[in-house]
Design a protein around this motif. Sequence first.
Motif, PDB file in Angstrom:
ATOM      1  N   LEU A  89      21.562   5.620   5.909  1.00 35.43           N
ATOM      2  CA  LEU A  89      20.719   5.370   4.509  1.00 35.43           C
ATOM      3  C   LEU A  89      19.481   4.545   4.681  1.00 35.43           C
ATOM      4  N   SER A  90      19.784   3.318   5.484  1.00 36.23           N
ATOM      5  CA  SER A  90      18.735   2.251   5.498  1.00 36.23           C
ATOM      6  C   SER A  90      17.423   2.786   6.172  1.00 36.23           C
ATOM      7  N   GLY A  91      17.594   3.317   7.396  1.00 37.90           N
ATOM      8  CA  GLY A  91      16.293   3.807   8.042  1.00 37.90           C
ATOM      9  C   GLY A  91      15.401   4.561   7.527  1.00 37.90           C
ATOM     10  N   PRO A  92      15.702   5.646   6.743  1.00 44.00           N
ATOM     11  CA  PRO A  92      14.793   6.431   5.993  1.00 44.00           C
ATOM     12  C   PRO A  92      14.130   5.909   4.907  1.00 44.00           C
ATOM     13  N   SER A  93      15.064   5.078   3.946  1.00 46.03           N
ATOM     14  CA  SER A  93      14.476   4.334   2.973  1.00 46.03           C
ATOM     15  C   SER A  93      13.701   3.134   3.332  1.00 46.03           C
ATOM     16  N   THR A  94      13.983   2.483   4.392  1.00 45.52           N
ATOM     17  CA  THR A  94      13.060   1.288   5.048  1.00 45.52           C
ATOM     18  C   THR A  94      11.578   2.127   5.384  1.00 45.52           C
ATOM     19  N   GLY A  95      11.550   3.158   6.124  1.00 47.14           N
ATOM     20  CA  GLY A  95      10.431   4.079   6.320  1.00 47.14           C
ATOM     21  C   GLY A  95       9.749   4.405   5.182  1.00 47.14           C
ATOM     22  N   ALA A  96      10.431   4.860   4.162  1.00 46.86           N
ATOM     23  CA  ALA A  96       9.752   5.153   2.943  1.00 46.86           C
ATOM     24  C   ALA A  96       9.142   4.192   2.281  1.00 46.86           C
ATOM     25  N   ALA A  97       9.693   2.896   2.187  1.00 43.66           N
ATOM     26  CA  ALA A  97       9.254   1.675   1.583  1.00 43.66           C
ATOM     27  C   ALA A  97       8.006   1.234   2.418  1.00 43.66           C
ATOM     28  N   LEU A  98       7.962   1.212   3.587  1.00 45.46           N
ATOM     29  CA  LEU A  98       6.883   0.950   4.453  1.00 45.46           C
ATOM     30  C   LEU A  98       5.624   2.011   4.415  1.00 45.46           C
ATOM     31  N   LEU A  99       5.848   3.160   4.164  1.00 49.11           N
ATOM     32  CA  LEU A  99       4.777   4.031   3.989  1.00 49.11           C
ATOM     33  C   LEU A  99       4.003   3.712   2.593  1.00 49.11           C
ATOM     34  N   VAL A 100       4.997   3.676   1.613  1.00 50.57           N
ATOM     35  CA  VAL A 100       4.190   3.207   0.297  1.00 50.57           C
ATOM     36  C   VAL A 100       3.436   1.923   0.187  1.00 50.57           C
ATOM     37  N   LEU A 101       4.077   1.034   0.936  1.00 50.53           N
ATOM     38  CA  LEU A 101       3.276  -0.432   1.255  1.00 50.53           C
ATOM     39  C   LEU A 101       2.089  -0.382   2.070  1.00 50.53           C
ATOM     40  N   SER A 102       2.216   0.561   3.121  1.00 48.51           N
ATOM     41  CA  SER A 102       0.922   0.653   3.811  1.00 48.51           C
ATOM     42  C   SER A 102      -0.148   1.251   3.281  1.00 48.51           C
ATOM     43  N   HIS A 103      -0.183   2.134   2.361  1.00 47.26           N
ATOM     44  CA  HIS A 103      -1.224   2.819   1.534  1.00 47.26           C
ATOM     45  C   HIS A 103      -1.531   1.673   0.304  1.00 47.26           C
ATOM     46  N   VAL A 104      -0.854   0.687   0.149  1.00 46.80           N
ATOM     47  CA  VAL A 104      -1.327  -0.403  -0.757  1.00 46.80           C
ATOM     48  C   VAL A 104      -2.497  -1.079  -0.373  1.00 46.80           C
ATOM     49  N   HIS A 105      -2.756  -1.239   0.818  1.00 45.52           N
ATOM     50  CA  HIS A 105      -3.991  -1.993   1.316  1.00 45.52           C
ATOM     51  C   HIS A 105      -4.144  -1.409   2.699  1.00 45.52           C
ATOM     52  N   LYS A 106      -5.190  -0.414   2.843  1.00 47.03           N
ATOM     53  CA  LYS A 106      -5.209   0.067   4.207  1.00 47.03           C
ATOM     54  C   LYS A 106      -5.647  -0.789   5.579  1.00 47.03           C
ATOM     55  N   PRO A 107      -6.499  -1.766   5.270  1.00 49.13           N
ATOM     56  CA  PRO A 107      -6.848  -2.739   6.359  1.00 49.13           C
ATOM     57  C   PRO A 107      -5.450  -3.350   6.954  1.00 49.13           C
ATOM     58  N   THR A 108      -4.546  -3.561   6.331  1.00 48.34           N
ATOM     59  CA  THR A 108      -3.293  -4.205   6.769  1.00 48.34           C
ATOM     60  C   THR A 108      -2.183  -2.997   7.193  1.00 48.34           C
ATOM     61  N   ARG A 109      -2.470  -1.750   7.361  1.00 47.84           N
ATOM     62  CA  ARG A 109      -1.423  -0.905   7.580  1.00 47.84           C
ATOM     63  C   ARG A 109      -0.701  -1.049   8.789  1.00 47.84           C
ATOM     64  N   ALA A 110      -1.247  -1.592   9.932  1.00 50.40           N
ATOM     65  CA  ALA A 110      -0.412  -1.746  10.823  1.00 50.40           C
ATOM     66  C   ALA A 110       0.121  -2.984  10.909  1.00 50.40           C
ATOM     67  N   THR A 111      -0.309  -3.918  10.566  1.00 55.90           N
ATOM     68  CA  THR A 111       0.450  -5.224  10.189  1.00 55.90           C
ATOM     69  C   THR A 111       1.786  -4.862   9.317  1.00 55.90           C
ATOM     70  N   VAL A 112       1.681  -3.979   8.252  1.00 52.03           N
ATOM     71  CA  VAL A 112       2.792  -3.739   7.345  1.00 52.03           C
ATOM     72  C   VAL A 112       3.930  -2.982   8.427  1.00 52.03           C
ATOM     73  N   TRP A 113       3.407  -2.053   9.058  1.00 53.91           N
ATOM     74  CA  TRP A 113       4.444  -1.376   9.771  1.00 53.91           C
ATOM     75  C   TRP A 113       5.145  -2.084  10.803  1.00 53.91           C
ATOM     76  N   TRP A 114       4.244  -2.873  11.616  1.00 53.61           N
ATOM     77  CA  TRP A 114       5.095  -3.796  12.766  1.00 53.61           C
ATOM     78  C   TRP A 114       5.786  -4.598  12.096  1.00 53.61           C
ATOM     79  N   LEU A 115       5.429  -5.426  11.150  1.00 57.96           N
ATOM     80  CA  LEU A 115       6.218  -6.516  10.510  1.00 57.96           C
ATOM     81  C   LEU A 115       7.559  -5.720   9.933  1.00 57.96           C
ATOM     82  N   GLY A 116       7.340  -4.773   9.088  1.00 55.32           N
ATOM     83  CA  GLY A 116       8.368  -4.083   8.461  1.00 55.32           C
ATOM     84  C   GLY A 116       9.594  -3.701   9.348  1.00 55.32           C
TER      85      GLY A 116
END
Length: 140
Positions: A89-116
């Motif tokens: 349950l936690s893997g896909p839900s974390t991936g979905a949350a990071l996908l949404v957050l990475s579209h909030v501010h596109k210049p920080t997309r890589a930072t969001v993915w690596w940090l999350g």
Amino acid sequence: MLVETFSTGPYRDHAGTPFARVPLAAAQEPPLRWSVPTGTVRSALAIVGALFAPLLSLLVSAATAEALTRGAGACASGADLMCGWLLLLSGPSTGAALLVLSHVHKPTRATVWWLGISIYLLACPFVCLLVSFAARLACV
């Protein structure tokens, strides 16, 4: 723009001096306004969300896994079953949350993915162990 033409000497017959006429209201400076730096706010929101999204996903998945395995048969397999549900349950839900957050501010997309993903990979074994120990203690 208006062009003023005049002749003041040789070779100046067709030359002109351009000038513009602007209304007085447009020539005045506009009043200063304070505006929210939306790029900075969105960047901060994405990065803070990347910190907490994996942890919230793990906690919600742990509660869901505990509810799903409440009716499990033997206590020996309950802990493994609970940990399996947690990972499922936690893997896909974390991936979905990071996908949404990475579209909030596109210049920080890589930072969001690596940090999350790094927070998820660091916290997941500890949450899984904690859930496993809690399931074992429930059998005692």
